[in-house]
Design a protein around this motif. Sequence first.
Motif, PDB file in Angstrom:
ATOM      1  N   ASN A  31       0.807  -1.215   0.000  1.00  0.00           N
ATOM      2  CA  ASN A  31       0.000   0.000   0.000  1.00  0.00           C
ATOM      3  C   ASN A  31       0.843   1.268   0.000  1.00  0.00           C
ATOM      4  OD1 ASN A  31       1.011  -0.371   2.526  1.00  0.00           O
ATOM      5  ND2 ASN A  31      -0.870   0.151   3.609  1.00  0.00           N
ATOM      6  N   GLU A  32       2.137   1.152  -0.216  1.00  0.00           N
ATOM      7  CA  GLU A  32       3.004   2.336  -0.238  1.00  0.00           C
ATOM      8  C   GLU A  32       3.110   2.902  -1.648  1.00  0.00           C
ATOM      9  OE1 GLU A  32       6.539   0.704   1.782  1.00  0.00           O
ATOM     10  OE2 GLU A  32       6.216   2.263   3.288  1.00  0.00           O
ATOM     11  N   TYR A  33       2.956   4.206  -1.739  1.00  0.00           N
ATOM     12  CA  TYR A  33       3.090   4.899  -3.012  1.00  0.00           C
ATOM     13  C   TYR A  33       4.555   5.294  -3.223  1.00  0.00           C
ATOM     14  CZ  TYR A  33      -1.978   5.411  -3.269  1.00  0.00           C
ATOM     15  OH  TYR A  33      -3.327   5.173  -3.358  1.00  0.00           O
ATOM     16  N   VAL A  34       4.926   5.432  -4.483  1.00  0.00           N
ATOM     17  CA  VAL A  34       6.234   5.975  -4.856  1.00  0.00           C
ATOM     18  C   VAL A  34       6.030   7.433  -5.262  1.00  0.00           C
ATOM     19  CG1 VAL A  34       8.235   5.810  -6.367  1.00  0.00           C
ATOM     20  CG2 VAL A  34       7.005   3.717  -5.670  1.00  0.00           C
ATOM     21  N   TYR A  35       6.719   8.317  -4.568  1.00  0.00           N
ATOM     22  CA  TYR A  35       6.639   9.745  -4.853  1.00  0.00           C
ATOM     23  C   TYR A  35       7.997  10.245  -5.340  1.00  0.00           C
ATOM     24  CZ  TYR A  35       2.136  10.774  -2.616  1.00  0.00           C
ATOM     25  OH  TYR A  35       0.798  10.862  -2.299  1.00  0.00           O
ATOM     26  N   TRP A  36       7.952  11.219  -6.234  1.00  0.00           N
ATOM     27  CA  TRP A  36       9.169  11.917  -6.651  1.00  0.00           C
ATOM     28  C   TRP A  36       8.971  13.411  -6.447  1.00  0.00           C
ATOM     29  CZ3 TRP A  36      13.892  10.115  -8.561  1.00  0.00           C
ATOM     30  CH2 TRP A  36      13.961   8.724  -8.781  1.00  0.00           C
ATOM     31  N   TYR A  37       9.985  14.010  -5.831  1.00  0.00           N
ATOM     32  CA  TYR A  37      10.064  15.457  -5.669  1.00  0.00           C
ATOM     33  C   TYR A  37      11.427  15.904  -6.184  1.00  0.00           C
ATOM     34  CZ  TYR A  37       6.021  15.692  -2.497  1.00  0.00           C
ATOM     35  OH  TYR A  37       4.764  15.638  -1.952  1.00  0.00           O
ATOM     36  N   ARG A  38      11.536  17.180  -6.486  1.00  0.00           N
ATOM     37  CA  ARG A  38      12.847  17.730  -6.784  1.00  0.00           C
ATOM     38  C   ARG A  38      13.012  19.042  -6.026  1.00  0.00           C
ATOM     39  NH1 ARG A  38      12.637  19.682 -13.123  1.00  0.00           N
ATOM     40  NH2 ARG A  38      11.320  21.545 -12.836  1.00  0.00           N
ATOM     41  N   GLN A  39      14.266  19.409  -5.806  1.00  0.00           N
ATOM     42  CA  GLN A  39      14.569  20.625  -5.070  1.00  0.00           C
ATOM     43  C   GLN A  39      15.682  21.359  -5.788  1.00  0.00           C
ATOM     44  OE1 GLN A  39      15.691  20.132  -0.937  1.00  0.00           O
ATOM     45  NE2 GLN A  39      14.727  22.087  -0.412  1.00  0.00           N
ATOM     46  N   ILE A  40      15.313  22.508  -6.284  1.00  0.00           N
ATOM     47  CA  ILE A  40      16.284  23.392  -6.908  1.00  0.00           C
ATOM     48  C   ILE A  40      16.883  24.240  -5.794  1.00  0.00           C
ATOM     49  CG2 ILE A  40      16.540  25.290  -8.566  1.00  0.00           C
ATOM     50  CD1 ILE A  40      14.188  23.938 -10.108  1.00  0.00           C
ATOM     51  N   HIS A  41      18.136  24.559  -5.939  1.00  0.00           N
ATOM     52  CA  HIS A  41      18.895  25.195  -4.866  1.00  0.00           C
ATOM     53  C   HIS A  41      18.123  26.296  -4.158  1.00  0.00           C
ATOM     54  CE1 HIS A  41      22.338  26.463  -2.621  1.00  0.00           C
ATOM     55  NE2 HIS A  41      22.281  27.675  -3.129  1.00  0.00           N
ATOM     56  N   SER A  42      18.040  26.175  -2.822  1.00  0.00           N
ATOM     57  CA  SER A  42      17.443  27.187  -1.948  1.00  0.00           C
ATOM     58  C   SER A  42      15.940  27.350  -2.108  1.00  0.00           C
ATOM     59  CB  SER A  42      18.113  28.553  -2.152  1.00  0.00           C
ATOM     60  OG  SER A  42      19.453  28.486  -1.764  1.00  0.00           O
ATOM     61  N   GLN A  43      15.293  26.412  -2.779  1.00  0.00           N
ATOM     62  CA  GLN A  43      13.832  26.459  -2.889  1.00  0.00           C
ATOM     63  C   GLN A  43      13.222  25.275  -2.145  1.00  0.00           C
ATOM     64  OE1 GLN A  43      12.453  26.866  -6.928  1.00  0.00           O
ATOM     65  NE2 GLN A  43      14.106  28.266  -7.478  1.00  0.00           N
ATOM     66  N   GLY A  44      11.918  25.326  -1.920  1.00  0.00           N
ATOM     67  CA  GLY A  44      11.235  24.195  -1.310  1.00  0.00           C
ATOM     68  C   GLY A  44      11.099  23.049  -2.304  1.00  0.00           C
ATOM     69  N   PRO A  45      10.949  21.816  -1.816  1.00  0.00           N
ATOM     70  CA  PRO A  45      10.764  20.673  -2.719  1.00  0.00           C
ATOM     71  C   PRO A  45       9.529  20.859  -3.597  1.00  0.00           C
ATOM     72  CG  PRO A  45      11.288  19.918  -0.507  1.00  0.00           C
ATOM     73  CD  PRO A  45      11.038  21.390  -0.410  1.00  0.00           C
ATOM     74  N   GLN A  46       9.666  20.448  -4.842  1.00  0.00           N
ATOM     75  CA  GLN A  46       8.573  20.555  -5.810  1.00  0.00           C
ATOM     76  C   GLN A  46       8.062  19.158  -6.141  1.00  0.00           C
ATOM     77  OE1 GLN A  46       9.805  21.764  -9.748  1.00  0.00           O
ATOM     78  NE2 GLN A  46       7.764  22.439 -10.329  1.00  0.00           N
ATOM     79  N   TYR A  47       6.778  18.953  -6.000  1.00  0.00           N
ATOM     80  CA  TYR A  47       6.171  17.665  -6.342  1.00  0.00           C
ATOM     81  C   TYR A  47       6.281  17.431  -7.850  1.00  0.00           C
ATOM     82  CZ  TYR A  47       2.398  14.487  -7.683  1.00  0.00           C
ATOM     83  OH  TYR A  47       1.672  13.473  -8.251  1.00  0.00           O
ATOM     84  N   ILE A  48       6.658  16.185  -8.220  1.00  0.00           N
ATOM     85  CA  ILE A  48       6.740  15.860  -9.643  1.00  0.00           C
ATOM     86  C   ILE A  48       5.637  14.890 -10.032  1.00  0.00           C
ATOM     87  CG2 ILE A  48       8.165  14.898 -11.482  1.00  0.00           C
ATOM     88  CD1 ILE A  48      10.633  15.607  -9.814  1.00  0.00           C
ATOM     89  N   ILE A  49       5.615  13.727  -9.366  1.00  0.00           N
ATOM     90  CA  ILE A  49       4.721  12.662  -9.809  1.00  0.00           C
ATOM     91  C   ILE A  49       4.663  11.602  -8.727  1.00  0.00           C
ATOM     92  CG2 ILE A  49       6.472  11.216 -10.939  1.00  0.00           C
ATOM     93  CD1 ILE A  49       4.504  10.973 -13.339  1.00  0.00           C
ATOM     94  N   HIS A  50       3.622  10.763  -8.734  1.00  0.00           N
ATOM     95  CA  HIS A  50       3.580   9.628  -7.833  1.00  0.00           C
ATOM     96  C   HIS A  50       2.832   8.485  -8.509  1.00  0.00           C
ATOM     97  CE1 HIS A  50      -0.453  11.227  -6.868  1.00  0.00           C
ATOM     98  NE2 HIS A  50      -0.739   9.988  -6.473  1.00  0.00           N
ATOM     99  N   GLY A  51       3.026   7.273  -7.981  1.00  0.00           N
ATOM    100  CA  GLY A  51       2.333   6.111  -8.522  1.00  0.00           C
ATOM    101  C   GLY A  51       2.284   4.997  -7.501  1.00  0.00           C
TER     102      GLY A  51
END
Lengths: 115, 108
Positions: free
Chosen positions: B30-50
């Motif tokens: 029941n665990e989802y796979v999430y991807w985020y990215r973080q550009i320098h000095s910014q908050g993490p940005q949600y990309i996609i999940h499945g």
Amino acid sequence: DTGVSQDPRHKITKRGQNVTFRCDPISEHNRLYWYRQTLGQGPEFLTYFQNEAQLEKSRLLSDRFSAERPKGSFSTLEIQRTEQGDSAMYLCASSPGAVGADTQYFGPGTRLTVL
Amino acid sequence: DAKTTQPPSMDCAEGRAANLPCNHSTISGNEYVYWYRQIHSQGPQYIIHGLKNNETNEMASLIITEDRKSSTLILPHATLRDTAVYYCIVRVNRDMRFGAGTRLTVKP
């Protein structure tokens, strides 16, 4: 812009002072999270609110830290008697509270420097 | 939440596809796979999940193996602005457990 907002973006303080940060979540998101991120590391969970109730706290959240979300909307994170080790980026995130996949959206963060 | 393993760094040529791997061999059903990215000095940005199926949105594609023990994030045409730290997270609980991520550098 209807994303998560945080204020201030930067804070410089002297050791021993108190600081307070504010987070405004995405409208109608009933979950709100605080994270801390130090240089070169990924964000670390601090605490979490479901509406106005604080439901979970990390061991990282010492007695000097307190967080509130009084009306289930914005939240504040206060650090009392700051120490140099508190220097970090403090991140806020919110999510709608969906069952199953409940995606968190992050704000830009507040960078704290303790001198 | 299950632990993830990602390479510490990767390079990609501008305009080419960037394929970022993630190993999550202890993932639960029941665990989802999430991807985020973080550009320098910014908050993490949600990309996609499945969860089980491959997913695609305007930013990226997520390929999850049939046994769900690994996944790959694909940025189809990487640009210089995609240079960031990419985090793969598996979760079902409320808090996100970030690892060190993969530092992707897109080169001209």
